[in-house]
Design an enzyme around this catalytic site. Structure first.
Site, short mmCIF file in Angstrom:
data_model
loop_
_atom_site.label_atom_id
_atom_site.label_comp_id
_atom_site.label_asym_id
_atom_site.label_seq_id
_atom_site.Cartn_x
_atom_site.Cartn_y
_atom_site.Cartn_z
CE LYS A 34 -10.57 -3.17 4.32
NZ LYS A 34 -11.28 -1.90 4.09
CB CYS A 65 -0.91 0.00 1.23
SG CYS A 65 -1.83 1.55 1.44
CB SER A 113 -0.90 8.29 4.78
OG SER A 113 -1.32 9.20 3.78
#
Length: 497
Positions: A312, A285, A339
């Site tokens: 998940k 990712c 992020s």
């Protein structure tokens, strides 16, 4: 025991058993440049092998039966045959194993490579002497001698007009001399190539090679090892391995960058140990990559829990309401996600190297650059999806080129290598993951018209944090193949079971 990052065997240890059929064994030491030569060839040729690390400060008695000098590298095959001396082991591997040939077929070209190797042979002993001598004048004199040897190598590349020492593609001679260049920064000898532009260009090209990038050692780890080694510490050869640190928890050992993902039905991890921070991540990712770069660059002790984004775990939504990554969790159970926010938090909360500028205007300017960049992640993803689905992406590529032109103008206007100035800062790490993926995504030509941006890419590839997290192209392509087939195992692609 038999991995490249396994603890070393020492005096009193039992000798390993026979080499399994179909494998070759390498007796090595993680930081040894001579052993690295052999490891590079094993990696480049894709030869199945096992590694036994040896403590060179406390050698096992049985090692001298493998090599009368007690040195590494040593190769041992399933027939019990032993081969030592680094250059000899490399030539043996190239002759015995099929696939990519590293030595030239032409006798004259082979002779040329041997002559270059002979010319280089002065470098290792000079470097060894430099590391052991403490006097300023003597060290300066040795640096000058090393500079002269590097000038000779630079002249060879200038005359050949090729990127590599063997021609236009990487070959055996490049792998044989590379380990000493990889260590220049850690050994405080990087200035010795200031006057050698062709050699610096060669180094940048070498860093792109999958075998080289797979075996890179972090500069700080190498420096710490070197300090211990020069003090004759028996712990030197195992420096940086988890078991040398104070025990934290079983989870820390499990939750490394390369641990398998947790999916639906898995148990929630326990509390974060004191003194650590946890990142919930996924190996491929780009958004999680940003946060991992900052953790690496600042040397923050952390553990990684990889999440299967196709399957998940139910508990994960208690960490992030949308089930996305990255998420940081500290020992106070505080959760930080998104992020950019995670990266800024790490820079604010942890001491050491500051990645965000102190000056308010400079901080604001980096935020404006990030705004300018915001279309790039979406466009790169759209290009990837279009290419994978067989759709035309000409317009998408044109749009991406325009975004890169905008970034090119910034670098031209600033007249700096990095977006934050003359050294890497937060904005460079926030941009980098998408540029690392251009080649894998099949859109590398989108930077062909942006020379300053290409120079930035090459400079980024030399950064220790970037090198430490670099993923081999073939592994990344394998992940993408599985991902686009909606395979829940995609996220663990390339890991051993």
């Amino acid at each position: 025991m038999s991995g490249g990052s396994a603890r070393s065997l020492e005096k009193g240890s039992a000798p390993p058993g026979p080499v399994p059929e179909g494998l070759i064994r390498l007796y090595s030491m993680r930081f040894c440049p001579f052993a690295e030569r052999t490891r590079l060839v094993l990696k480049a040729k894709g030869i199945p092998h096992e590694i036994i690390n040896i403590n060179l400060k406390n050698k096992p008695e049985w090692l001298f039966k493998k090599n009368p000098f007690g040195l590494v590298p040593i190769l041992e095959n399933s027939q019990g045959q032993l081969i030592y001396e680094s250059a000899i082991t490399c030539e043996y591997l190239d002759e015995v194993y099929p696939g990519k040939k590293l030595l030239p077929e032409d006798p004259y070209d082979r002779a040329c490579q041997k002559m270059i190797f002979e010319l280089f042979s002065k470098v290792p002993p000079l470097v060894g002497r430099f590391l052991r001598i403490k006097g300023t004048e003597e060290r300066s004199g040795l640096k000058e001698e090393i500079r002269k040897e590097f000038s000779k190598l630079d002249e060879i590349l200038t005359k050949k007009k090729t990127t590599f020492f063997g021609g236009n593609s990487l070959s055996m001679i490049d792998y044989l001399i590379w380990p000493w260049f990889e260590r220049l920064e850690a050994m405080e000898l990087y200035e010795c190539i200031d006057h050698t532009p062709k050699l610096r260009h060669w180094m940048a090209a070498m860093l792109k090679d999958p075998a080289v990038s797979a075996l890179l050692t972090d500069v700080n780890t190498f420096r710490c090892y070197l300090n211990l080694y020069l003090q004759d510490s028996v712990q030197a050869c195992d420096y940086g391995l988890v078991s040398l640190e104070p025990p934290l928890s079983n989870l820390e050992t499990m939750a490394e960058e390369v641990s398998r993902t947790l999916g639906k039905g898995s148990l929630s991890p326990g509390p974060v140990p004191e003194g650590l921070i946890r990142i919930y991540s996924m190996r491929f990712c780009p958004y999680a990559h940003r946060t991992r770069l900052v953790l690496q660059a600042k040397g923050i002790r952390h553990e990684v829990i990889n999440i299967n984004l196709r399957n998940k775990p139910e508990w994960y939504y208690t960490k992030h309401p949308f089930g996305q990554i990255p998420v940081l969790e500290n020992s106070k159970c505080q959760l930080i996600y998104e992020s950019v926010i995670a990266c800024e938090y790490l820079d604010d909360a942890y001491p050491g190297k500051k990645l965000c500028p102190y000056d308010p205007y400079e901080r604001a300017r980096q935020k404006m650059l990030l705004e300018l960049f915001y279309k790039v992640p979406h466009l790169t993803k759209e290009c990837l999806v279009a290419l994978r689905c067989g759709r035309d992406c000409t317009d998408l590529k044109l749009a991406l080129r325009q975004e890169f032109c905008n970034l090119e103008e910034i670098l031209d206007y600033q007249n700096t290598i990095f977006f934050g100035g003359d050294c890497i800062s937060m904005i460079d790490y926030l941009f980098w993951p998408w540029f690392e993926r251009l080649d894998v995504y099949g859109i590398a030509e989108c930077v062909n018209h942006t020379p300053a941006l290409r120079l930035w890419i090459e400079a980024m590839k030399q950064d220790p944090a970037v090198c430490a997290l670099f993923i081999d192209k073939n592994i990344f392509l394998g992940f993408l193949n599985h991902y686009f087939q909606n395979d829940p195992e995609a996220f663990d692609y390339g890991l051993n079971c």
